[in-house]
Write a protein that holds these residues in place. Structure first.
Motif, PDB file in Angstrom:
ATOM      1  N   LYS A  63      54.067  41.570  47.515  1.00  0.00           N
ATOM      2  CA  LYS A  63      53.895  41.772  46.087  1.00  0.00           C
ATOM      3  C   LYS A  63      52.501  42.332  45.858  1.00  0.00           C
ATOM      4  O   LYS A  63      51.508  41.691  46.179  1.00  0.00           O
ATOM      5  CB  LYS A  63      54.079  40.456  45.340  1.00  0.00           C
ATOM      6  N   LYS A  64      52.459  43.507  45.321  1.00  0.00           N
ATOM      7  CA  LYS A  64      51.176  44.143  45.018  1.00  0.00           C
ATOM      8  C   LYS A  64      50.710  43.659  43.649  1.00  0.00           C
ATOM      9  O   LYS A  64      51.450  43.718  42.677  1.00  0.00           O
ATOM     10  CB  LYS A  64      51.329  45.657  45.006  1.00  0.00           C
ATOM     11  N   LEU A  65      49.492  43.167  43.611  1.00  0.00           N
ATOM     12  CA  LEU A  65      48.924  42.678  42.360  1.00  0.00           C
ATOM     13  C   LEU A  65      48.087  43.769  41.702  1.00  0.00           C
ATOM     14  O   LEU A  65      47.399  44.529  42.376  1.00  0.00           O
ATOM     15  CB  LEU A  65      48.049  41.454  42.617  1.00  0.00           C
ATOM     16  N   THR A  66      48.144  43.802  40.393  1.00  0.00           N
ATOM     17  CA  THR A  66      47.309  44.732  39.653  1.00  0.00           C
ATOM     18  C   THR A  66      45.897  44.165  39.590  1.00  0.00           C
ATOM     19  O   THR A  66      45.665  42.989  39.916  1.00  0.00           O
ATOM     20  CB  THR A  66      47.842  44.939  38.227  1.00  0.00           C
ATOM     21  N   LYS A  67      44.954  44.979  39.167  1.00  0.00           N
ATOM     22  CA  LYS A  67      43.576  44.497  39.033  1.00  0.00           C
ATOM     23  C   LYS A  67      43.502  43.331  38.060  1.00  0.00           C
ATOM     24  O   LYS A  67      42.797  42.355  38.293  1.00  0.00           O
ATOM     25  CB  LYS A  67      42.660  45.628  38.557  1.00  0.00           C
ATOM     26  N   GLN A  68      44.250  43.431  36.968  1.00  0.00           N
ATOM     27  CA  GLN A  68      44.237  42.373  35.964  1.00  0.00           C
ATOM     28  C   GLN A  68      44.823  41.080  36.552  1.00  0.00           C
ATOM     29  O   GLN A  68      44.283  39.999  36.323  1.00  0.00           O
ATOM     30  CB  GLN A  68      45.034  42.793  34.738  1.00  0.00           C
ATOM     31  N   LYS A  70      44.807  40.172  39.697  1.00  0.00           N
ATOM     32  CA  LYS A  70      43.831  39.643  40.653  1.00  0.00           C
ATOM     33  C   LYS A  70      42.711  38.928  39.920  1.00  0.00           C
ATOM     34  O   LYS A  70      42.263  37.849  40.328  1.00  0.00           O
ATOM     35  CB  LYS A  70      43.252  40.774  41.511  1.00  0.00           C
ATOM     36  N   LYS A  71      42.251  39.529  38.822  1.00  0.00           N
ATOM     37  CA  LYS A  71      41.178  38.932  38.040  1.00  0.00           C
ATOM     38  C   LYS A  71      41.631  37.595  37.460  1.00  0.00           C
ATOM     39  O   LYS A  71      40.892  36.600  37.512  1.00  0.00           O
ATOM     40  CB  LYS A  71      40.761  39.891  36.916  1.00  0.00           C
ATOM     41  N   MET A  72      42.854  37.546  36.925  1.00  0.00           N
ATOM     42  CA  MET A  72      43.377  36.314  36.346  1.00  0.00           C
ATOM     43  C   MET A  72      43.548  35.233  37.416  1.00  0.00           C
ATOM     44  O   MET A  72      43.267  34.053  37.175  1.00  0.00           O
ATOM     45  CB  MET A  72      44.712  36.591  35.645  1.00  0.00           C
ATOM     46  N   ALA A  73      43.986  35.615  38.607  1.00  0.00           N
ATOM     47  CA  ALA A  73      44.144  34.659  39.704  1.00  0.00           C
ATOM     48  C   ALA A  73      42.790  34.099  40.120  1.00  0.00           C
ATOM     49  O   ALA A  73      42.664  32.907  40.408  1.00  0.00           O
ATOM     50  CB  ALA A  73      44.830  35.325  40.890  1.00  0.00           C
ATOM     51  N   HIS A  74      41.776  34.953  40.146  1.00  0.00           N
ATOM     52  CA  HIS A  74      40.429  34.511  40.491  1.00  0.00           C
ATOM     53  C   HIS A  74      39.911  33.513  39.457  1.00  0.00           C
ATOM     54  O   HIS A  74      39.333  32.477  39.808  1.00  0.00           O
ATOM     55  CB  HIS A  74      39.493  35.716  40.595  1.00  0.00           C
ATOM     56  N   ILE A  75      40.125  33.809  38.186  1.00  0.00           N
ATOM     57  CA  ILE A  75      39.694  32.905  37.108  1.00  0.00           C
ATOM     58  C   ILE A  75      40.434  31.582  37.213  1.00  0.00           C
ATOM     59  O   ILE A  75      39.831  30.502  37.111  1.00  0.00           O
ATOM     60  CB  ILE A  75      39.917  33.565  35.725  1.00  0.00           C
TER      61      ILE A  75
END
Length: 85
Positions: A63-68, A70-75
């Motif tokens: 599953k390819k994640l979008t930048k958004q 990835k950012k939400m997962a990091h948060i």
């Protein structure tokens, strides 16, 4: 029936030969950069991703994640880490 099976098998062999010729052409492809010809593929993995093909056959999907995303997962990971203490 045997003759038709033989002919279909022969067509499959022809297809494989043509596919091999196409791949040979692609792997030797080059592009011009600063008046110099460089290979399109520097590594074999760039030409054929073995692991991805295995996963595709086994039914595993990357599953390819979008930048958004990835950012939400990091948060979310950071918030979860803060809640542990």
């Amino acid at each position: 029936m045997k003759m038709k099976a033989f002919q279909l098998k022969r067509i499959d062999k022809e297809y494989d030969m043509h596919l091999q010729a196409w791949l040979n052409h692609n792997v030797t492809a080059s592009k011009e950069q600063n008046k110099k010809m460089i290979p399109v593929y520097k590594k074999f993995e760039e030409f054929f991703d073995y692991e991805a093909r295995l996963e595709e056959v086994e039914g595993i999907k990357r599953k390819k994640l979008t930048k958004q995303q990835k950012k939400m997962a990091h948060i979310a990971a950071r918030i979860n880490a803060e809640r542990r203490f």
